[in-house]
Design a protein around this motif. Structure first.
Motif, PDB file in Angstrom:
ATOM      1  N   ILE A  50      28.661 -27.335  -0.688  1.00  0.00           N
ATOM      2  CA  ILE A  50      27.308 -27.716  -1.081  1.00  0.00           C
ATOM      3  C   ILE A  50      27.311 -29.142  -1.583  1.00  0.00           C
ATOM      4  N   LYS A  54      21.461 -30.534  -2.968  1.00  0.00           N
ATOM      5  CA  LYS A  54      20.935 -29.192  -2.792  1.00  0.00           C
ATOM      6  C   LYS A  54      21.261 -28.354  -4.012  1.00  0.00           C
ATOM      7  N   ASN A  57      23.221 -23.125  -0.914  1.00  0.00           N
ATOM      8  CA  ASN A  57      23.623 -23.145   0.487  1.00  0.00           C
ATOM      9  C   ASN A  57      24.118 -21.760   0.853  1.00  0.00           C
TER      10      ASN A  57
END
Lengths: 115, 112
Positions: A50, A54, A57
């Motif tokens: 990840i 973000k 994921n």
């Protein structure tokens, strides 16, 4: 001084239930995180990663969550299967370390999934 | 999986002797790494290479040297083995810096 900490050395979970493996980091420069799985007498294998842009994921049964403000990430395995029994390493790197050249690993969490 | 072969897979050596571990890859990956795994410490980086003849130290490089004369081979040398270097050594490769690493099966080294 460990920059990537996995505070639970082991975890036991019933087959079919959720496994949650936790990881904390101290280096605020880390911006890319990975999970590796290791079976006995084998080398680690990449599982999921990840980026810091973000917060989640997902890949099949595996989901990684990142909480940057808490410097915490977690790996969720749903549903857990006996073949998931392994040692899981959390790892982190940064664009500053030569552009992700160096990766820092935690000490690992041994997951046992009970049939 | 990247074709990574570590040799030997097991070795017992005496304190004070030099030891060389070999990592061979067939995937033409640019980056190669040597890690050691010890209980309570996880995987710790010893040395790594970012190209032929280009190497750099990791967090536990004392007592170790490396060489990379060809893309496919990365050698780790313990110049004078000590009991504290008893460990499992893993080689890893990466195609580019920001891709995942592929690991070899490990070399278990015992220094007596």
């Amino acid at each position: 001084d460990q920059q990537v900490k996995q505070n639970s050395p082991s975890l036991s979970v019933q087959e079919g239930r959720i496994s949650i493996l936790n990881c904390d980091y101290t280096n605020s420069m880390f911006d890319y995180f990975l999970w590796y799985k290791k079976y006995p007498a084998e080398g680690p294998t990449f599982l999921i990663s990840i980026s810091s842009i973000k917060d989640k994921n997902e890949d099949g049964r595996f989901t990684v969550f990142l909480n940057k403000s808490a410097k915490h990430l977690s790996l969720h395995i749903v549903p857990s299967q006996p073949g998931d029994s392994a040692v899981y390493f959390c790892a982190a790197t940064s664009s500053g370390s030569g552009g992700y050249q160096k990766v820092t690993f935690g000490i690992g969490t041994k997951l046992q999934v009970i049939p | 999986d990247a074709g990574i072969t570590q040799s030997p897979r097991h070795k017992v050596t005496e304190t004070g002797t030099p030891v060389t571990l070999r990592c061979h890859q067939t995937e033409n990956h640019r980056y190669m790494y040597w890690y050691r795994q010890d209980p309570g410490h996880g995987l710790r980086l010893i040395h790594y290479s970012y190209g032929v003849k280009d190497t750099d130290k990791g967090e536990v490089s004392d007592g170790y040297s490396v060489s990379r004369s060809k893309t496919e081979d990365f050698l780790l040398t313990l110049e004078s083995a000590t009991s504290s270097q008893t460990s499992v050594y893993f080689c890893a490769t990466k195609l580019t810096a920001n891709t995942e690493a592929f690991f070899g099966q490990g070399t278990r080294l015992t220094v007596v």
